[in-house]
Design a protein around this motif. Structure first.
Motif, short mmCIF file in Angstrom:
data_model
loop_
_atom_site.label_atom_id
_atom_site.label_comp_id
_atom_site.label_asym_id
_atom_site.label_seq_id
_atom_site.Cartn_x
_atom_site.Cartn_y
_atom_site.Cartn_z
N GLU A 96 -9.94 13.88 -4.92
CA GLU A 96 -10.71 12.62 -4.50
C GLU A 96 -10.51 12.29 -3.16
OE1 GLU A 96 -12.28 10.98 -6.56
OE2 GLU A 96 -11.70 11.21 -8.59
N GLY A 97 -11.65 11.79 -2.67
CA GLY A 97 -11.54 11.37 -1.21
C GLY A 97 -10.70 10.01 -0.95
N LEU A 98 -10.66 9.96 0.42
CA LEU A 98 -9.84 8.41 0.75
C LEU A 98 -10.39 7.20 0.25
CD1 LEU A 98 -7.16 8.49 2.18
CD2 LEU A 98 -8.36 8.00 4.37
N TRP A 99 -11.92 7.02 0.04
CA TRP A 99 -12.44 6.04 -0.22
C TRP A 99 -12.00 5.69 -1.58
CZ3 TRP A 99 -13.85 1.89 1.87
CH2 TRP A 99 -14.76 0.98 1.22
N TRP A 100 -12.17 6.60 -2.39
CA TRP A 100 -11.90 6.60 -3.85
C TRP A 100 -10.44 5.87 -4.23
CZ3 TRP A 100 -13.91 6.65 -8.75
CH2 TRP A 100 -13.12 6.89 -9.82
N ILE A 101 -9.50 6.62 -3.37
CA ILE A 101 -8.34 6.37 -3.33
C ILE A 101 -7.92 5.10 -3.08
CG2 ILE A 101 -5.78 6.91 -2.54
CD1 ILE A 101 -6.67 9.80 -2.56
N ILE A 102 -8.62 4.63 -2.09
CA ILE A 102 -8.14 3.22 -1.42
C ILE A 102 -8.91 2.16 -2.50
CG2 ILE A 102 -8.81 1.35 0.35
CD1 ILE A 102 -8.78 3.68 2.33
N THR A 103 -10.11 2.44 -3.07
CA THR A 103 -10.89 1.40 -3.65
C THR A 103 -10.39 1.27 -5.10
OG1 THR A 103 -12.78 2.80 -3.93
CG2 THR A 103 -12.82 1.19 -2.24
N ARG A 104 -10.32 2.50 -5.74
CA ARG A 104 -9.90 2.55 -7.14
C ARG A 104 -8.72 2.70 -7.57
NH1 ARG A 104 -14.92 3.65 -9.63
NH2 ARG A 104 -16.52 3.31 -8.34
N GLU A 105 -7.83 3.33 -6.73
CA GLU A 105 -6.13 3.53 -7.10
C GLU A 105 -5.59 2.43 -6.44
OE1 GLU A 105 -5.69 5.76 -9.07
OE2 GLU A 105 -7.62 7.14 -9.04
N ILE A 106 -5.64 2.30 -5.02
CA ILE A 106 -4.76 1.30 -4.30
C ILE A 106 -5.14 -0.01 -4.71
CG2 ILE A 106 -3.88 0.67 -2.14
CD1 ILE A 106 -3.89 3.55 -1.50
N LEU A 107 -6.48 -0.70 -4.03
CA LEU A 107 -6.63 -2.08 -4.18
C LEU A 107 -6.34 -2.70 -5.49
CD1 LEU A 107 -9.72 -2.34 -1.83
CD2 LEU A 107 -7.37 -2.93 -1.61
N PRO A 108 -6.62 -2.06 -6.80
CA PRO A 108 -6.63 -2.81 -7.79
C PRO A 108 -5.22 -3.14 -8.10
CG PRO A 108 -8.11 -0.97 -8.26
CD PRO A 108 -7.50 -0.85 -7.00
N ASN A 109 -4.12 -2.22 -7.50
CA ASN A 109 -2.99 -2.38 -7.87
C ASN A 109 -2.24 -3.31 -6.88
OD1 ASN A 109 -1.95 -0.78 -10.31
ND2 ASN A 109 -3.16 0.81 -9.19
N VAL A 110 -2.66 -3.50 -5.78
CA VAL A 110 -2.04 -4.67 -4.94
C VAL A 110 -2.90 -6.09 -4.87
CG1 VAL A 110 -1.37 -2.69 -3.33
CG2 VAL A 110 -3.63 -4.04 -2.89
N VAL A 111 -3.77 -6.24 -5.87
CA VAL A 111 -4.56 -7.34 -5.79
C VAL A 111 -3.51 -8.72 -6.40
CG1 VAL A 111 -6.05 -8.92 -7.18
CG2 VAL A 111 -6.92 -6.73 -5.90
N GLY A 165 0.91 -1.29 -0.11
CA GLY A 165 0.01 -0.04 -0.02
C GLY A 165 0.85 1.10 0.04
N GLN A 166 1.99 1.31 0.96
CA GLN A 166 2.78 2.35 0.87
C GLN A 166 3.51 2.84 -0.36
OE1 GLN A 166 5.19 1.47 4.12
NE2 GLN A 166 4.24 2.90 5.47
N ASP A 167 3.82 1.64 -1.29
CA ASP A 167 4.57 1.72 -2.43
C ASP A 167 3.53 2.31 -3.47
OD1 ASP A 167 6.59 0.77 -1.49
OD2 ASP A 167 6.39 -1.13 -2.58
N VAL A 168 2.27 1.93 -3.42
CA VAL A 168 1.13 2.65 -4.35
C VAL A 168 1.01 3.94 -3.96
CG1 VAL A 168 -1.04 2.10 -5.44
CG2 VAL A 168 0.43 0.22 -4.71
N MET A 169 0.89 4.18 -2.70
CA MET A 169 0.49 5.51 -1.91
C MET A 169 1.34 6.61 -2.54
SD MET A 169 -2.05 6.29 -0.49
CE MET A 169 -2.46 7.84 0.52
N VAL A 170 2.46 6.38 -2.75
CA VAL A 170 3.66 7.47 -3.33
C VAL A 170 3.79 7.64 -4.84
CG1 VAL A 170 4.75 7.36 -1.02
CG2 VAL A 170 5.47 5.95 -3.14
N SER A 171 2.75 6.79 -5.56
CA SER A 171 2.99 6.70 -7.02
C SER A 171 2.17 7.94 -7.44
CB SER A 171 2.27 5.52 -7.68
OG SER A 171 0.92 5.60 -7.53
#
Lengths: 558, 322, 310
Positions: free
Chosen positions: C208-223, C191-197
């Protein structure tokens, strides 16, 4: 004179996972004579690095020699047994990589790495090798040659490391040097210093060299012969003088056209503007930096007292070398990094320093275009999702309306409609940068912050993006903050220039004001450091540049 | 800079130990059963129960009990056993119970470490020197299999070979504590062999992976292009940069040898510390369980701290600041 | 010519060479293919094991089955070596080992799978929270997690079981909790790796809010990396559950799983009986198979380069 190196109908293929082969180098031939510098010029994917490495009998993992020969002193290095290859490498042919920072082992001293090759090949005894290294440090004008060998790579600067790599290559007196974009990652002023050092040391040692680069202006300074490559094939081959002054091949001409003219007054596009209007964006006495903030000063201060105004439709070019704070400035404008002191004004209204406290319509008006399109686009989102999100978010477009607007945006950045269904991985670098721009435009902003948007792209692709930006500016009336380390690019696109040095604005004004006498000494240093596309420029300008950098180092800025 | 980094790491270590002590105290307090009842048995009168509880300090609120316990722990007093595991250990000093077991555990762990660390690092190096070769593939597959199978299977296979088929070694290591010389070595051999197999597999894989990872870095490519021989590339250019990760794996495995070898101790009936803790849990001997747990966790935290320190110190950026 | 065609025309004249290879399909090595076969086999057995097994798991085989012509009239039925009657021999009570392994597959794999799921649910939730949340939250969660990681897993299991007993829901819950700590570490660092991308930064600049960032930006990239990790974690959990059962603290009789089968039959080992080996081998085929697949997948996503050196 017998050639030192003969590349004879060389073919190299890439092996894919499924075992199939894709040609990378498609039958290339050329010769390098002793003492001659031959330049391999081309853009990414032209196979220039692959060809250069073949002189050492080496390919990157995943590549294979399929046919042809590379003969050094008449002996084929490709079919050599590996022990012979090892003995040849470093001793007869030495390699200089693009990024010295990555090619020096962080856990070994500089001295050990510089002398290693000469010692293990039994060319020099340890003591002699160390003396030879010190000699080279002096020839390359490196500081403290006596003590340099005891230091570690992280203890010297990037420009110094790049020169140290030359020392490493030259220590064993090789017959041939292979230089792979050795100055690309450097700032312009450093680039000239390194280039000068390379040129004189190559001359002094009398070794031949293969110089790989994408930059024609650099090539013109150092090469005797030029080989122009495209897609693994030789397009043109001739003397440096001939290729630069009378290019024969179509592709060479395109490459020449894409090189932006040296920065000078009168190149920028003039946009009419009324001066009494309220600026779209204004920075007032901005201080910013990283770490804890105390009394308006950050622990590590990056920007000091910045004042900039950007009017409607205006393009402000921000120029400076790495570490001068130009990207930090864009981050302050966007609110990604709250300023520690000072105000950011949007149409005369104070903006909150932190973007979390800005309203959605304020955010919409300032859009950020990131430098690396590769990382700025989420690899897991399709292009239509990437472009659609700002439309939903700011403009509340849905369904058919949204699709229509996405189509318009793709058209605006000159990409075909079916790209909407693709993922970023399926696009080339320039195409990704176009999507990156389209995403910012989707918000219908008033100001675009472009942070080094073409610095990662090839010359021709970059030139196309600049053309696109000019067109967008004409069609949309958006204001631009265009950040770059490349003065020629800024001069050809902006109508207003801000020169940053060490976190301060040292010079600003219209393109004509900044780029015509009387110059600010730093601006003059930047201008004169941009290599011109003609043979002999380096020799003519080197004294002036040295004088100016000396002035800079003594601190002309108050 | 180096000093600061080391100091910071030590502080983090202490913070972790503190949290660990809270978790252990709370966790073990969850164990059911009233020690007083267990000690006095079914026939106890309410009065005598209350008196014993008072004596054992069980009437204080939890935070006071925690502080008392922590204070005693820091002054080296591990307390007294509160339960009888049949042998009537009530009132025995915990330190007296632990000492011989700790010696056994350390003896086994030491033997295993002494053999497996040099063995595993050499095999890991060997595999990474010739990636894709037959020897590398054999090592990779064997170690993958060993880390994938349960500890007891490793133990059983070795018993099948050395005790049942060949009849060289005893399959079980009943120890009285008085063994010396050959007897002691015989008792230790099977458990040592089992643990060496398991621990080596882990270290081999990690050594190989770390070295191969470093081998794909640009400075190794540069070394190749300078004509540096393969042996020197691995021993001089890459090994220095692999110290951090490899020391970490070794530390993890050492910690496991102290506190995680309960299966092996059970299979071979080896009287180690882990087995003692299991007995403690079964007899609800709180002070014993807490003491053992603190030893295990403390070992882990300290070992990892030492490993981190090794990688901090081996980092030239910290060792030679600008 | 439509505008689109014109644009396409122009693209071909960009002279830009594609620098992105088309998506690669994963190719499995021989080991990986064998791995897939075994994993598939055991998944099928989870569902149909009891229906295809020759006997019931609790059946004590009749002595008469083992009568050999000319031999002893009524042989012992326990610890029988493999024969036509019992392919993998019998256990200490004379039950068919093969049948018991086929029945036990459901217990062992089922419990382990549910525990892994739980570990992921908890670990990923908290790990991502630590990655995107404030510095303090991260500090707090990480210190706590470090402390939990320092306790030997089997000891932690031991104390919990001693405190609350060993039922299947407790076994699943406890194992999930214990392994959530290591999932936390992985999820947090991913998550930290994606977070700084840059693309997350781009989303932040957009507002964007936190929810969007978590569900749309971070999760798909750590799956994808998490899915690989799931395989490894599943293996460890199978080994953990089996070890607990081996110590007599896991699955309790009359139910049985592979680990407890080893424990029950350990007494046969000195006599050379294979009955404790067979269930261990069942575990091994499954865990080695999963690891072989995971190895191939991680080689596919980047490890391969390092396999061809010098």
């Amino acid at each position: 004179m017998a050639p030192l190196l003969e590349v004879d109908n060389l073919k190299i293929d890439a092996r894919k996972d499924d075992g199939s082969l894709t040609p990378i180098v498609k039958g290339v031939s050329f010769n390098v004579k002793p003492g001659e510098v031959l330049a391999l010029i081309g853009e990414s994917g032209s196979g220039k690095t692959t060809i250069a490495l073949s002189a050492l009998g080496y390919t990157k993992p995943g590549l294979e020699f399929t046919s042809g020969e590379v003969r050094l002193h008449g002996q084929d290095v490709i079919s050599m047994p590996s022990e012979e290859k090892r003995l040849m490498r470093g001793q007869k042919v030495a390699y200089l990589a693009q990024s010295a920072a990555a090619t020096f082992n962080p856990a070994m001293t500089i001295g050990e790495q510089v002398t290693e090759s000469a010692i293990i090949h039994g060319q020099l005894l340890k003591e002699d090798a160390e003396n030879r290294a010190k000699e080279l440090y002096r020839a390359l004008e490196l500081p403290e040659p006596e003590r340099l060998g005891k230091r570690y790579p992280h203890q010297v600067s990037g420009g110094q490391l790049q020169r140290l790599m030359a020392a490493m290559a030259l220590c064993g007196n090789p017959d041939l040097l292979v230089l792979d974009e050795p100055t690309t990652a450097l700032d312009v002023t450093t680039q000239i210093e390194v280039l000068k050092a390379f040129k004189s040391v190559i001359k002094q040692e009398g070794s031949a060299a293969i110089y790989v680069t994408h930059d024609l202006s650099v090539v013109a300074q150092i090469a005797d012969e030029i080989v122009v490559l495209y897609a693994g094939e030789v397009q043109e081959h001739g003397s440096a003088e001939q290729v630069v002054s009378t290019p024969n091949h179509d592709y060479t001409r395109r490459l020449m056209n894409a090189v932006r003219p040296p920065p000078a007054a009168g190149h920028g596009d003039k946009i009419e503007k009324s001066n009494n209007e309220v600026p779209v964006l204004e920075l007032k006495n901005i201080f910013a930096g990283y770490g804890k903030i105390r009394d308006g000063t950050a622990n590590i201060s990056v920007l000091e007292n910045i004042n900039i105004k950007i009017s409607k439709g205006q393009t402000v070019g921000v120029i400076g070398e790495s570490g001068c704070g130009k990207s930090t400035m864009a981050r302050v404008m966007s609110g990604l990094l709250p300023a520690s002191k000072g105000n950011v004004l949007l149409r005369g209204e104070n903006l909150k320093p932190d973007l979390k406290n800005r309203s959605r319509s304020e955010l919409q008006k300032i859009q950020f275009v990131f430098q690396m399109a590769d990382t700025a686009l989420n690899p897991r989102q399709r292009i239509d999702q990437i472009l659609g999100r700002p439309l939903e978010f700011y403009l509340e477009l849905r369904g058919g309306e949204k699709r229509k607007r996405i189509a318009e945006l793709l058209e605006m950045v000159e990409l075909p409609q079916d790209f909407a269904g693709r993922y970023p991985d399926e696009l080339s670098g320039g195409q990704k940068q176009r999507i990156n721009l389209a995403r910012a435009l989707a918000a219908s902003p008033e100001i675009l912050l472009c942070d080094e948007v073409i610095s990662a792209l090839d010359t021709i692709v970059g030139a196309n993006i600049i053309e696109l930006l000019k067109q967008l500016r004409k069609n949309t009336g958006v204001s631009f903050v265009f950040i770059s380390h490349d003065l020629s690019t800024v001069a050809s696109f902006a109508d207003h220039i801000v020169v940053l040095y060490a976190g301060k604005v040292v010079d600003q004004g219209t393109v004509d004001e900044v780029l015509s006498p009387p110059y600010h000494p730093y601006t003059r240093l930047l201008i004169s450091s941009v290599p011109e596309l003609r043979v002999g420029w380096l020799e003519e300008s080197v004294d002036e540049i040295e004088e100016l950098s000396l002035k800079r180092d003594q601190g002309f800025i108050n | 800079m180096l000093f600061q980094a080391v100091l910071k790491r030590i502080l983090i270590g202490f913070a972790t130990l503190f949290v660990v002590s809270i978790i252990i105290f709370l966790g073990t307090s969850l164990l059911p059963g009233d020690v007083a009842e267990i000690i006095l048995g079914q026939m106890a009168t309410p009065e005598s129960l209350a008196a014993l509880r008072e004596k054992l300090g069980m009437n204080h609120p939890p935070h006071t009990r925690y502080l008392l316990w922590l204070g005693n722990l820091l002054s080296g007093d591990l307390g007294m056993s509160k339960a009888g595991s049949g042998a009537g250990t009530i009132g025995t000093e915990i330190s007296v119970m632990i000492a011989p077991r700790l010696v056994n555990t350390l003896r086994l762990a030491g033997m295993v470490a002494l053999i497996s660390i040099p063995l595993a690092m050499s095999l890991g190096l060997l595999a990474s020197m010739y990636p894709g070769s037959r020897i590398d593939r054999t090592i990779t597959f064997t170690t993958l299999s060993i880390i994938s199978i349960p500890d007891f299977l490793v133990a059983m296979i070795l018993v099948m070979i050395f005790a049942v088929q060949l009849g060289w070694l005893p399959s079980i290591a009943y120890m009285s504590g008085n063994e010396t010389g050959w007897q002691l070595i015989r008792a230790l051999l099977m458990p040592t062999l089992t643990l060496v197999t398991i621990v080596s597999a882990q270290i081999i894989r990690m050594t190989r992976a770390t070295i191969l990872n470093i081998m794909s870095s640009p400075y190794i490519e540069m070394a190749i292009l300078k004509g540096v021989p393969r042996k020197r590339i691995i021993l001089r250019h890459s090994l220095l940069n692999t110290i951090g990760p490899i020391v970490n794996v070794i530390a993890l495995n050492l910690a496991w040898l102290i506190g995680g070898v309960v299966i092996v101790e059970t299979v071979f009936a080896y009287p180690g510390l882990a087995k003692l803790m299991i007995d403690g849990v079964q007899t609800r001997d709180l002070p014993l369980v807490q003491a053992c747990a603190m030893i295990f966790c403390g070992t882990y935290v300290v070992l990892i701290m030492i490993a981190d320190m090794a990688s901090i110190i081996s980092n030239p950026r910290l060792r030679h600041p600008k | 010519m439509s505008i689109d065609e014109k644009i396409k025309e122009k693209i071909t004249s960009f002279e830009e060479l594609p620098d992105a290879p088309p998506r690669r399909k994963i190719r499995f090595s021989i080991g990986g293919k064998i791995g897939i076969f075994f994993v598939f086999f055991w998944i099928v057995m989870v569902f149909i094991g009891p229906y295809v097994s020759p006997y019931n798991e609790a059946d004590i085989l009749d002595e008469s089955l083992f009568i050999v012509p000319g031999g002893e009239e009524y042989p012992d039925t326990d610890y029988q070596p493999p024969s036509k009657v019992a392919f993998l021999g019998t256990d200490y009570l004379g039950r068919d080992t093969l049948s018991r392994i086929l029945y036990g597959a459901r217990t062992t794999i089922g419990i382990s799978f549910l525990a892994t799921l739980l570990a992921y649910l908890l670990g990923v939730t908290l790990g991502i929270a630590a990655a995107v949340g404030s510095e303090w939250l991260d500090m707090f969660l990480s210190r706590f997690n470090d402390a939990f990681l320092s306790i030997p897993t089997i000891m932690m299991g031991l104390v919990v079981i001693a405190a609350v007993g060993s039922t299947i829901p407790i076994l699943i819950g406890m194992t999930g909790l214990i392994y959530a700590t290591s999932v936390f570490r992985v999820a947090r660092s991913l998550g930290q790796d994606v977070m700084v991308s840059d693309f997350v930064e781009a989303a932040k600049v957009r507002g964007e809010g936190l929810w969007w960032i978590i569900t749309r930006e971070i999760l798909p990239n750590v799956v994808m990396p998490l899915a690989t990790d799931f395989g490894l974690r599943f293996v460890w959990i199978i080994l953990f559950i089996s070890s607990l059962s081996f110590l007599g603290l896991g699955v309790q009789p009359p139910m049985s799983d592979w680990g407890s089968m080893v424990k029950e039959n350990l007494g046969g080992l000195p006599y050379g009986s294979i009955s404790p080996l067979m269930p261990s081998l069942a575990i091994a085929t499954l865990t080695i198979a999963i690891n072989l697949i995971v190895d191939d997948i991680s080689a596919h996503s980047g490890g391969k380069l390092s396999n061809r050196m010098i």
